[in-house]
Write a protein that holds these residues in place. Structure first.
Motif, short mmCIF file in Angstrom:
data_model
loop_
_atom_site.label_atom_id
_atom_site.label_comp_id
_atom_site.label_asym_id
_atom_site.label_seq_id
_atom_site.Cartn_x
_atom_site.Cartn_y
_atom_site.Cartn_z
N LEU B 24 -5.77 29.66 19.09
CA LEU B 24 -7.29 29.67 19.66
C LEU B 24 -7.86 28.15 19.25
O LEU B 24 -8.63 27.58 20.10
N MET B 27 -6.70 25.94 21.99
CA MET B 27 -7.50 26.03 23.48
C MET B 27 -8.76 25.68 23.27
O MET B 27 -9.27 24.99 24.08
N ILE B 80 -3.30 33.69 24.70
CA ILE B 80 -3.89 33.00 26.00
C ILE B 80 -4.22 34.05 27.04
O ILE B 80 -5.39 33.87 27.63
N ARG B 83 -7.63 35.67 25.58
CA ARG B 83 -8.51 34.87 24.95
C ARG B 83 -9.87 35.21 24.88
O ARG B 83 -10.71 35.04 23.98
N THR B 84 -10.34 35.87 26.04
CA THR B 84 -11.79 36.13 26.05
C THR B 84 -12.05 37.22 25.07
O THR B 84 -13.10 37.38 24.30
N ASP B 87 -12.38 37.36 21.25
CA ASP B 87 -13.52 36.88 20.59
C ASP B 87 -14.27 38.27 19.85
O ASP B 87 -14.80 38.17 18.84
#
Lengths: 214, 214, 214
Positions: B24, B27, B80, B83-84, B87
């Motif tokens: 994270l 990225m 990856i 990744r959204t 959160d």
């Protein structure tokens, strides 16, 4: 506990001076209590640790002798308490720091000789022991290490290492070697700072990408 | 392959959590695929590698057991892809990360004891194992390590190491020691974050040069 | 002195190319003479040093063979003198740098095999030997390592390591393995740069804190 010889006392003074230097740098970067202690710790033991790892002298020194970790803890606390007053002591600190550089140079060269390494490698080990604690301090504080910009620091250590090797080749007494090496480092550094001596820089004519990719 | 005990499962969970944290961060700094994997890898294995080097436990752990490198690769790819969504899982990640800190603290203290090191050095080794992966991650991402500014992370590890040493001195069963040490680390960290506890910072009165040169 | 085989000559060429790359980066950051030499030195020997420490091959290579330290010193001085002209040689430098990457990949994989490590770990060691000198250079110059943003560099090394392992499993002659591995690394890198191939990046949808603290 260690039996305190003259060498040990100087060693503890050098460790303390480096710990103070690290603690002040950390407070300057507004780190918290733990950050201050860690930066003080790595500044004081970083050079010796890298030296020990490179020549496989493990477990590293501060792991086998707890006096270092306690000393650095106490020095850090004292530095925090007297942080304002330490500004006035700048000259004494500079002296302690130079003593530390001189002594750590000795321990690096000495260990190189004990491991039958080539003289130029012994001198390199001495310079690394003296300077890499400060390099790690600067990397952790996210700055280009000051040693790369104010080089007389490392140059003093290298001159001291050269003196050590020469005297060693001439079969001088160990105590004499230690004292002359320390004095060489300290005097060169004092002179360099007093007379503002520094090595030249070389700039590339224009801004360019240093990486070799096309 | 490793035989999976309860301890191994926790260890793999901790490694995974640290790998996610590294991926994270990478990225966030807009690194490419390879950069993301490398940062995830060093965050997950960096602390243990420095521990192994300092006590000369080489070849280091991840070299002798390939499960780590494969696990980190898989975890990085999953991170990856999701990744959204990750959160929303922030709280679970925080828990995994704390579990990792607890477990890595245990492996550091345990290896220190096996090498007959002084208790305070064992605790230091535990804290380094738990925290230095994150320090390397932050250095590679060109930031002042977060641990130096949010210190309760390392403090939790040190408290866990202290618990480990005390229980070890009292001849407690190893499984009990492992569980209580982990819980100590995790609970202190959860409490510190929940109640916003932090250690004080100490500022120097005025902006000044932390280097000791005159 | 070393007896100069074809492999040794390539090795010295690779070391020189990496030293030039480091010296140019240091001049670009306006470091002084000593800083330039140190950055050239760590760029050239950093990857091999980390490799040697991880597999406990100590004292590390450059300590036992002084040819490296002298060569890097000479190359650094030549680089400083001809710093303007070196701009025009960019393509030759790129080639030397790729040769260095190819050769250092070989030494890493070879040492991994000699230590009976798992193939994937041997490839990792090869890539670390080839790339970590540049990573240390970039950290000391206070930049995010370029390798994490232009990954084809490491990818070429990994592909070369893969070729090495495959040919080794098929009992090919060592010289053949060395040549094919080097060529694999060099050709992949040349192709990647020529056709501007790069790996994808993955951005997080919004700016967020990568640390797992709540």
């Amino acid at each position: 506990m260690v039996e305190l010889s003259f060498f040990n006392i100087l060693d503890l003074l050098g460790t303390s001076a480096f710990a103070i230097s690290g603690a002040l740098a950390a407070m300057n970067r507004r780190l918290d209590l733990f950050g201050i202690f860690i930066i003080a710790f790595v500044t004081a033991i970083g050079g010796g640790t890298i030296r020990d790892i490179l020549i496989d002298n493990t477990p590293v020194t501060w792991m086998e002798n707890t006096v270092y970790i306690y000393l650095i803890g106490v020095v850090t606390i004292i530095t925090i308490i007297f942080r304002t007053q330490l500004d006035r002591l700048k000259k004494s600190l500079f002296l302690f720091d130079s003593i530390g550089l001189g002594i750590f140079t000795i321990t690096g060269v000495e260990l190189g000789i004990q491991n039958d390494l080539n003289p130029i490698i012994c001198i390199t080990l001495g310079a690394m022991t003296g300077t890499f604690g400060g390099v790690i301090r600067d990397i952790l504080c996210n700055e280009i290490p000051v040693i790369f910009r104010k080089e007389i620091y490392a140059t003093a250590s290298i001159m001291g290492g050269l003196a050590f090797i020469l005297l060693h080749e001439l079969y001088f007494n160990q105590d004499v070697i230690y004292i002359i090496t320390s004095l060489t480092v300290i005097i060169i550094r004092l002179m360099a700072v007093k007379f503002k001596i520094s090595l030249p820089s070389f700039y590339l004519s224009e801004e360019r990408n240093p990486n070799l990719d096309l």
